[in-house]
Design a protein around this motif. Sequence first.
Motif, PDB file in Angstrom:
ATOM      1  N   SER A   1       0.850  -1.189   0.000  1.00  0.00           N
ATOM      2  CA  SER A   1       0.000   0.000   0.000  1.00  0.00           C
ATOM      3  C   SER A   1       0.890   1.246   0.000  1.00  0.00           C
ATOM      4  CB  SER A   1      -0.909  -0.004   1.218  1.00  0.00           C
ATOM      5  OG  SER A   1      -0.127   0.127   2.407  1.00  0.00           O
ATOM      6  N   ASP A   2       0.292   2.397  -0.268  1.00  0.00           N
ATOM      7  CA  ASP A   2       1.051   3.645  -0.225  1.00  0.00           C
ATOM      8  C   ASP A   2       1.647   3.867   1.169  1.00  0.00           C
ATOM      9  OD1 ASP A   2       0.374   4.083  -2.838  1.00  0.00           O
ATOM     10  OD2 ASP A   2      -1.294   5.432  -2.390  1.00  0.00           O
ATOM     11  N   ALA A   3       0.892   3.538   2.199  1.00  0.00           N
ATOM     12  CA  ALA A   3       1.367   3.715   3.571  1.00  0.00           C
ATOM     13  C   ALA A   3       2.565   2.808   3.859  1.00  0.00           C
ATOM     14  CB  ALA A   3       0.247   3.424   4.557  1.00  0.00           C
ATOM     15  N   GLN A   4       2.520   1.576   3.372  1.00  0.00           N
ATOM     16  CA  GLN A   4       3.641   0.646   3.590  1.00  0.00           C
ATOM     17  C   GLN A   4       4.898   1.130   2.863  1.00  0.00           C
ATOM     18  OE1 GLN A   4       1.588  -2.884   2.190  1.00  0.00           O
ATOM     19  NE2 GLN A   4       1.510  -3.737   4.280  1.00  0.00           N
ATOM     20  N   ILE A   5       4.706   1.667   1.661  1.00  0.00           N
ATOM     21  CA  ILE A   5       5.853   2.188   0.904  1.00  0.00           C
ATOM     22  C   ILE A   5       6.473   3.368   1.636  1.00  0.00           C
ATOM     23  CG2 ILE A   5       6.534   3.331  -1.241  1.00  0.00           C
ATOM     24  CD1 ILE A   5       4.336   1.690  -2.644  1.00  0.00           C
ATOM     25  N   ALA A   6       5.626   4.260   2.139  1.00  0.00           N
ATOM     26  CA  ALA A   6       6.130   5.414   2.883  1.00  0.00           C
ATOM     27  C   ALA A   6       6.864   4.959   4.138  1.00  0.00           C
ATOM     28  CB  ALA A   6       4.978   6.345   3.236  1.00  0.00           C
ATOM     29  N   ALA A   7       6.325   3.934   4.825  1.00  0.00           N
ATOM     30  CA  ALA A   7       6.924   3.457   6.072  1.00  0.00           C
ATOM     31  C   ALA A   7       8.304   2.849   5.852  1.00  0.00           C
ATOM     32  CB  ALA A   7       5.999   2.440   6.737  1.00  0.00           C
ATOM     33  N   MET A   8       8.548   2.252   4.698  1.00  0.00           N
ATOM     34  CA  MET A   8       9.853   1.640   4.446  1.00  0.00           C
ATOM     35  C   MET A   8      10.870   2.646   3.915  1.00  0.00           C
ATOM     36  SD  MET A   8       9.361  -0.660   0.956  1.00  0.00           S
ATOM     37  CE  MET A   8      10.944  -1.449   1.216  1.00  0.00           C
ATOM     38  N   GLY A   9      10.447   3.902   3.723  1.00  0.00           N
ATOM     39  CA  GLY A   9      11.388   4.927   3.292  1.00  0.00           C
ATOM     40  C   GLY A   9      11.103   5.532   1.943  1.00  0.00           C
ATOM     41  N   GLY A  10       9.987   5.157   1.330  1.00  0.00           N
ATOM     42  CA  GLY A  10       9.622   5.744   0.052  1.00  0.00           C
ATOM     43  C   GLY A  10       9.878   4.825  -1.121  1.00  0.00           C
ATOM     44  N   SER A  11       9.497   5.294  -2.295  1.00  0.00           N
ATOM     45  CA  SER A  11       9.569   4.463  -3.502  1.00  0.00           C
ATOM     46  C   SER A  11      10.996   4.120  -3.892  1.00  0.00           C
ATOM     47  CB  SER A  11       8.863   5.170  -4.663  1.00  0.00           C
ATOM     48  OG  SER A  11       9.463   6.439  -4.907  1.00  0.00           O
ATOM     49  N   ALA A  12      11.943   5.039  -3.673  1.00  0.00           N
ATOM     50  CA  ALA A  12      13.339   4.758  -4.040  1.00  0.00           C
ATOM     51  C   ALA A  12      13.877   3.575  -3.239  1.00  0.00           C
ATOM     52  CB  ALA A  12      14.199   5.998  -3.816  1.00  0.00           C
ATOM     53  N   VAL A  13      13.566   3.547  -1.942  1.00  0.00           N
ATOM     54  CA  VAL A  13      14.014   2.426  -1.098  1.00  0.00           C
ATOM     55  C   VAL A  13      13.331   1.139  -1.531  1.00  0.00           C
ATOM     56  CG1 VAL A  13      14.072   1.523   1.252  1.00  0.00           C
ATOM     57  CG2 VAL A  13      14.490   3.956   0.838  1.00  0.00           C
ATOM     58  N   MET A  14      12.039   1.226  -1.800  1.00  0.00           N
ATOM     59  CA  MET A  14      11.303   0.042  -2.239  1.00  0.00           C
ATOM     60  C   MET A  14      11.913  -0.537  -3.513  1.00  0.00           C
ATOM     61  SD  MET A  14       7.365  -0.213  -3.597  1.00  0.00           S
ATOM     62  CE  MET A  14       7.721   0.931  -4.933  1.00  0.00           C
TER      63      MET A  14
ATOM     64  N   LEU B   1       7.885  -9.719 -12.749  1.00  0.00           N
ATOM     65  CA  LEU B   1       7.399  -8.814 -11.710  1.00  0.00           C
ATOM     66  C   LEU B   1       5.881  -8.730 -11.769  1.00  0.00           C
ATOM     67  CD1 LEU B   1       8.113  -6.719  -9.503  1.00  0.00           C
ATOM     68  CD2 LEU B   1       8.157  -4.990 -11.322  1.00  0.00           C
ATOM     69  N   TYR B   2       5.230  -9.105 -10.667  1.00  0.00           N
ATOM     70  CA  TYR B   2       3.773  -9.030 -10.574  1.00  0.00           C
ATOM     71  C   TYR B   2       3.392  -7.755  -9.832  1.00  0.00           C
ATOM     72  CZ  TYR B   2      -0.988 -10.112  -8.911  1.00  0.00           C
ATOM     73  OH  TYR B   2      -2.330 -10.054  -8.619  1.00  0.00           O
ATOM     74  N   ILE B   3       2.534  -6.919 -10.474  1.00  0.00           N
ATOM     75  CA  ILE B   3       2.086  -5.665  -9.880  1.00  0.00           C
ATOM     76  C   ILE B   3       0.637  -5.413 -10.274  1.00  0.00           C
ATOM     77  CG2 ILE B   3       4.352  -4.542  -9.741  1.00  0.00           C
ATOM     78  CD1 ILE B   3       3.769  -3.237 -12.427  1.00  0.00           C
ATOM     79  N   SER B   4       0.026  -4.430  -9.634  1.00  0.00           N
ATOM     80  CA  SER B   4      -1.328  -4.034 -10.021  1.00  0.00           C
ATOM     81  C   SER B   4      -1.254  -2.903 -11.038  1.00  0.00           C
ATOM     82  CB  SER B   4      -2.106  -3.565  -8.783  1.00  0.00           C
ATOM     83  OG  SER B   4      -1.575  -2.330  -8.313  1.00  0.00           O
ATOM     84  N   GLN B   5      -2.366  -2.633 -11.710  1.00  0.00           N
ATOM     85  CA  GLN B   5      -2.400  -1.538 -12.668  1.00  0.00           C
ATOM     86  C   GLN B   5      -2.200  -0.192 -11.964  1.00  0.00           C
ATOM     87  OE1 GLN B   5      -2.948  -1.720 -16.341  1.00  0.00           O
ATOM     88  NE2 GLN B   5      -1.964   0.228 -15.890  1.00  0.00           N
ATOM     89  N   VAL B   6      -2.747  -0.052 -10.766  1.00  0.00           N
ATOM     90  CA  VAL B   6      -2.567   1.191 -10.001  1.00  0.00           C
ATOM     91  C   VAL B   6      -1.093   1.394  -9.664  1.00  0.00           C
ATOM     92  CG1 VAL B   6      -3.100   2.377  -7.838  1.00  0.00           C
ATOM     93  CG2 VAL B   6      -4.897   1.140  -9.056  1.00  0.00           C
ATOM     94  N   PHE B   7      -0.408   0.331  -9.246  1.00  0.00           N
ATOM     95  CA  PHE B   7       1.024   0.401  -8.948  1.00  0.00           C
ATOM     96  C   PHE B   7       1.797   0.769 -10.212  1.00  0.00           C
ATOM     97  CE2 PHE B   7       5.286  -1.153  -8.450  1.00  0.00           C
ATOM     98  CZ  PHE B   7       5.606  -0.925  -7.117  1.00  0.00           C
ATOM     99  N   ALA B   8       1.404   0.166 -11.327  1.00  0.00           N
ATOM    100  CA  ALA B   8       2.081   0.448 -12.592  1.00  0.00           C
ATOM    101  C   ALA B   8       1.952   1.916 -12.966  1.00  0.00           C
ATOM    102  CB  ALA B   8       1.508  -0.439 -13.696  1.00  0.00           C
ATOM    103  N   ASN B   9       0.758   2.470 -12.799  1.00  0.00           N
ATOM    104  CA  ASN B   9       0.534   3.872 -13.168  1.00  0.00           C
ATOM    105  C   ASN B   9       1.243   4.829 -12.217  1.00  0.00           C
ATOM    106  OD1 ASN B   9      -1.147   2.934 -15.192  1.00  0.00           O
ATOM    107  ND2 ASN B   9      -3.025   3.300 -14.049  1.00  0.00           N
ATOM    108  N   THR B  10       1.279   4.482 -10.929  1.00  0.00           N
ATOM    109  CA  THR B  10       1.797   5.397  -9.917  1.00  0.00           C
ATOM    110  C   THR B  10       3.308   5.312  -9.761  1.00  0.00           C
ATOM    111  OG1 THR B  10      -0.289   5.167  -8.710  1.00  0.00           O
ATOM    112  CG2 THR B  10       1.571   6.139  -7.513  1.00  0.00           C
ATOM    113  N   TYR B  11       3.845   4.095  -9.733  1.00  0.00           N
ATOM    114  CA  TYR B  11       5.241   3.925  -9.349  1.00  0.00           C
ATOM    115  C   TYR B  11       6.180   3.473 -10.474  1.00  0.00           C
ATOM    116  CZ  TYR B  11       3.447   4.384  -4.596  1.00  0.00           C
ATOM    117  OH  TYR B  11       2.849   4.855  -3.458  1.00  0.00           O
TER     118      TYR B  11
END
Length: 576
Positions: free
Chosen positions: A466-479, A500-510
Amino acid sequence: MFSTSRQRRIKYVGAGIVLALLFIYIIFRCLPPSVEEVDKCGVSVRQETYYAVEADGKTVAYFADYADSSFVSGSVNKDSIPTRSVRQQGYWVNRWPLIPSCRGRILIRWDYRPSTIVNLKGVGVQQLLCQTVAKMDGELDGLQTKRNEMGYYLRVHSVQDYGYNKVADYNAEVVQAMDSLRRIIKVLDSTLATSARLRILQLNRYTLLPSSKKEKGTACNRLETDKEQGSVLLQTEDASTPLGVFTPLQKAGGLAALKRYYTRHSRIVGNLLVGVRFEGGRYVGEMEKGVPNGYGKYFGDDGSYYDGHWKEGKRSGFGIYVAPHEYLQVGEWKANVFKGERLTYNPDRVYGIDLSRYQHEDHGKVYKIHWDRLRITDLGTLSTKTIKGKVDYPISFAYVKSTEGCTVLNAYYGADYKAARAHGIRTGTYHFFSTKSAGTAQAKYFLKYSRFLKGDLPPVLDVEPSDAQIAAMGGSAVMFHHIRAWMSYVYKHTGRRPILYISQVFANTYMPLAPDLGDNYHVWIARYGEYKPNFKLAYWQLSPDGTVRGIHGGVDINVFNGYRNQYEEFLKRHCF
């Protein structure tokens, strides 16, 4: 004696009649012609202009135009280039006064006068050709990206997919354009590598246009150019005037007629290419109220191309779009927004499932999978789907979850993995990514508890934070640092490039933040809408609530991005 005198008188009378008729004719010819008579002498002439490059007197290349410090639309064959054209008024004129001596002579205005580039010599011509080659190299690079996109589409689609033929047709045009560019670039590079004397010529073609569409035009030759009077004298190729044409004009009369004509009319200039100007490009197709409406094609000045339907000047309905360095988009459009490609589901496609403990456990109860009965019987209800025939599909592949993070194991992995292989189903193993541990550590954990036997599908990393989990681990660069670590470590130790398995929302956002992942690895996207994901895919998860006979509850249904022949090729190249 009497007879001789009479004959003499007859001769005198005859001579007098001839002289009288000649006198009347001279007076008639000296009278200024009426406007109606002049108009009857008018004709339409098409002038086409292009440039030729000579090396030591031999023509090596042709170009349609010159713009922005370089040539435009080049070819080694003059018959294959578009030309600048202008439709001009002309008048039949006589060569001599008083005597009918037209013999196919036509006087027109001197238009498209030679550009100053024809005065270039030596180094000037070399610099112009170098700039032209550099521009063509850029065009070729853009065409190559378009060809790559269309080539990928054609590999994973077939003629039964709507839009396939449109893509195939335009792909053929792009291939032809690339071949033409390569040929002329090669010729210019070879020419620039020599010490040949270079020269630029502006050439013209003149055609007398017929009065009827059923007739063919008549080629004309240029006899002379009067720079002072601003006129050009032409003559039909066979040096003849059409039957029934009589002109009272000489050159002076023709000049006066041209001056009078162009005070009331403007010249009709033709485009290098067909179509009307529209929003930074050319449009060819149906229009209403001055804007595209209905079916048409758009050719952007930036190299973009759209072939499809329009509504009130916007892309709406089905269409294909491709541009240099952009993804190909084939599918439904609405008000210039690409919605996606609708697939038709039928038995020709390749379907698969993915399994975890959720296919075994439900509200405290444990269910087993009846592997002998497995058939997909429903594609889910979360979105509208176009289905041809009855849904009763075999399962061609199955992915089984093995691990999650560095601590979670799927208790059903071993049995499901073994059973799927035993029933002839292509089997793969996936890991569920955790935001709470390092990527390399997760990769080691995955490899320790997973199996990879001959014929297995490539391993998969399931990324669903989730966006919150990504933020908690240090952001998209860390992820993405940890995702790359997992992917590269597994690739190194298995020899197979992971998916790599991802969702369409993840694909569009990240995913725009990590384009290298999409370039270097296959992608599996979960998108549950009615449109196919706009991404280069290995698989597409089209629903989470499908029905599979032999499995309790809802099942994730997946489809391979291609047909059986592409699937077999995929297996040969990427399986263990």
